[in-house]
Design an enzyme around this catalytic site. Sequence first.
Site, PDB file in Angstrom:
ATOM      1  N   HIS A   1      -9.976   0.877   3.697  1.00 16.62           N
ATOM      2  CA  HIS A   1      -8.824   1.207   4.551  1.00 16.62           C
ATOM      3  C   HIS A   1      -9.249   2.233   5.592  1.00 16.62           C
ATOM      4  O   HIS A   1      -9.981   3.177   5.281  1.00 16.62           O
ATOM      5  CB  HIS A   1      -7.674   1.748   3.692  1.00 16.62           C
ATOM      6  CG  HIS A   1      -6.393   1.809   4.458  1.00 16.62           C
ATOM      7  ND1 HIS A   1      -6.146   2.776   5.401  1.00 16.62           N
ATOM      8  CD2 HIS A   1      -5.309   1.007   4.447  1.00 16.62           C
ATOM      9  CE1 HIS A   1      -4.953   2.566   5.943  1.00 16.62           C
ATOM     10  NE2 HIS A   1      -4.426   1.494   5.374  1.00 16.62           N
TER      11      HIS A   1
ATOM     12  N   ASN B   1       0.873  -1.167   0.000  1.00 13.95           N
ATOM     13  CA  ASN B   1       0.000   0.000   0.000  1.00 13.95           C
ATOM     14  C   ASN B   1       0.911   1.217   0.000  1.00 13.95           C
ATOM     15  O   ASN B   1       1.398   1.636   1.049  1.00 13.95           O
ATOM     16  CB  ASN B   1      -0.899  -0.017   1.244  1.00 13.95           C
ATOM     17  CG  ASN B   1      -1.770   1.223   1.334  1.00 13.95           C
ATOM     18  OD1 ASN B   1      -1.817   2.027   0.409  1.00 13.95           O
ATOM     19  ND2 ASN B   1      -2.453   1.387   2.458  1.00 13.95           N
TER      20      ASN B   1
ATOM     21  N   GLU C   1      -6.337  -5.445   9.700  1.00 19.63           N
ATOM     22  CA  GLU C   1      -5.507  -4.260   9.951  1.00 19.63           C
ATOM     23  C   GLU C   1      -6.011  -3.543  11.197  1.00 19.63           C
ATOM     24  O   GLU C   1      -6.852  -2.631  11.095  1.00 19.63           O
ATOM     25  CB  GLU C   1      -5.597  -3.291   8.766  1.00 19.63           C
ATOM     26  CG  GLU C   1      -4.813  -3.686   7.559  1.00 19.63           C
ATOM     27  CD  GLU C   1      -4.108  -2.480   6.926  1.00 19.63           C
ATOM     28  OE1 GLU C   1      -2.939  -2.622   6.564  1.00 19.63           O
ATOM     29  OE2 GLU C   1      -4.720  -1.403   6.815  1.00 19.63           O
TER      30      GLU C   1
ATOM     31  N   LYS D   1       0.249   4.198  -0.487  1.00 20.94           N
ATOM     32  CA  LYS D   1      -0.435   5.404  -0.001  1.00 20.94           C
ATOM     33  C   LYS D   1      -0.158   6.570  -0.942  1.00 20.94           C
ATOM     34  O   LYS D   1       0.038   6.350  -2.134  1.00 20.94           O
ATOM     35  CB  LYS D   1      -0.036   5.699   1.445  1.00 20.94           C
ATOM     36  CG  LYS D   1      -0.193   4.453   2.327  1.00 20.94           C
ATOM     37  CD  LYS D   1      -0.260   4.748   3.782  1.00 20.94           C
ATOM     38  CE  LYS D   1      -0.427   3.439   4.537  1.00 20.94           C
ATOM     39  NZ  LYS D   1      -0.723   3.592   5.933  1.00 20.94           N
TER      40      LYS D   1
ATOM     41  N   SER E   1       2.211  -1.783  10.405  1.00 19.55           N
ATOM     42  CA  SER E   1       3.612  -1.693  10.838  1.00 19.55           C
ATOM     43  C   SER E   1       4.437  -2.946  10.543  1.00 19.55           C
ATOM     44  O   SER E   1       5.326  -3.303  11.316  1.00 19.55           O
ATOM     45  CB  SER E   1       3.701  -1.336  12.329  1.00 19.55           C
ATOM     46  OG  SER E   1       3.146  -0.058  12.555  1.00 19.55           O
TER      47      SER E   1
ATOM     48  N   GLU F   1      -7.763   4.667   6.918  1.00 19.75           N
ATOM     49  CA  GLU F   1      -7.412   6.065   6.638  1.00 19.75           C
ATOM     50  C   GLU F   1      -8.505   6.725   5.797  1.00 19.75           C
ATOM     51  O   GLU F   1      -8.712   7.934   5.872  1.00 19.75           O
ATOM     52  CB  GLU F   1      -6.045   6.153   5.939  1.00 19.75           C
ATOM     53  CG  GLU F   1      -4.911   5.980   6.936  1.00 19.75           C
ATOM     54  CD  GLU F   1      -3.585   5.588   6.310  1.00 19.75           C
ATOM     55  OE1 GLU F   1      -3.426   5.677   5.082  1.00 19.75           O
ATOM     56  OE2 GLU F   1      -2.683   5.189   7.080  1.00 19.75           O
TER      57      GLU F   1
ATOM     58  N   GLY G   1       0.766   2.567  10.918  1.00 22.56           N
ATOM     59  CA  GLY G   1       1.604   3.767  11.005  1.00 22.56           C
ATOM     60  C   GLY G   1       2.108   4.052  12.403  1.00 22.56           C
ATOM     61  O   GLY G   1       2.479   5.189  12.712  1.00 22.56           O
TER      62      GLY G   1
HETATM   63  P1  PGA Z   1       1.968   0.732   7.731  1.00 24.62           P
HETATM   64  O1  PGA Z   1       0.587   0.867   6.920  1.00 24.62           O
HETATM   65  O2  PGA Z   1       2.625  -0.542   7.267  1.00 24.62           O
HETATM   66  O3  PGA Z   1       2.731   1.951   7.361  1.00 24.62           O
HETATM   67  O4  PGA Z   1       1.614   0.667   9.186  1.00 24.62           O
HETATM   68  C1  PGA Z   1      -0.186  -0.265   6.656  1.00 24.62           C
HETATM   69  C2  PGA Z   1      -1.424   0.152   5.942  1.00 24.62           C
HETATM   70  O5  PGA Z   1      -1.928   1.251   6.208  1.00 24.62           O
HETATM   71  O6  PGA Z   1      -1.940  -0.594   5.107  1.00 24.62           O
END
Ligand code: PGA
Length: 253
Positions: free
Chosen positions: A96, A10, A168, A12, A213, A98, A174
């Site tokens: 997701h 991902n 997740e 982002k 993470s 976010e 993050g």
């Molecule tokens: P991250 O993000 O690995 O930076 O924690 C994972 C995600 O949002 O899919």
Amino acid sequence: MKKNKIIIANMKMNGSLSFNETYLTTIKDKFNKFKNLSIGLCLPYPYLFQAKKILAGTKIRWGSQNVAKFENGAHTGEVSAAMLKEFDNKYVIVGHSERSTAYCESDENIADKFEKIKKYKMTPVLCVGETLIEREAGIMERVISSQIDAIVKIYGAEIFEDSIVAYEPIWAIGSDMAATPEQVNKMCNFIKDYIYKDYKSDFLNLNIIYGGSVNSKNAVQLFASESLDGVLIGRASVNIDEFTQICSTAENS
Ligand code: PGA
């Protein structure tokens, strides 16, 4: 036969034409050696053409991080499943946290998007997970089952055929606080059982992966788990060395 491990990046809102040129070319050249992995790179929409140009003909596939719930028409700023398909998009991340948090995405919206992805024969990567408060209250299973129910209620459990569900936990994204392998195991098993048993469907291909993470260090323990079909990687996926190391661990697990 052993299943391929799934690795979804991902990316982002990261990357640029020049960054991607180097990144995608490096992946194209270096990742051929991974025989036991199914790798998908989910880029921002404008770069799908670039992924197609560089990765076509390789085993590496690409995808997007969202899709419209509508077919077409007056939906300013949206991108339809049919449009994604024109770029040979394989994976679509949907739900997701976010997006749910910042853009008020409801479970019903997510369900409609999921259906569009399947209609256009792409693979949804459905993100489900609980907040820290919900985990501390011990209600994570209830939270996740209601996220799954929102889709099943409208479209039936069969829609999960050929899909990926990413566990997740929101507190792990993050945060550098990845879930422990025990927590991941437990929740991945719960999700699989919930979709399989509660709906009495006989799926041929449903994969449960973990995101939050993931890095080259915790990947070693994560991939030791039998119940994990793969990982969804955020930050670590845009660091080519980290990403390569995680893939090597998965390949040899
Ligand atoms: P991250 O993000 O690995 O930076 O924690 C994972 C995600 O949002 O899919």
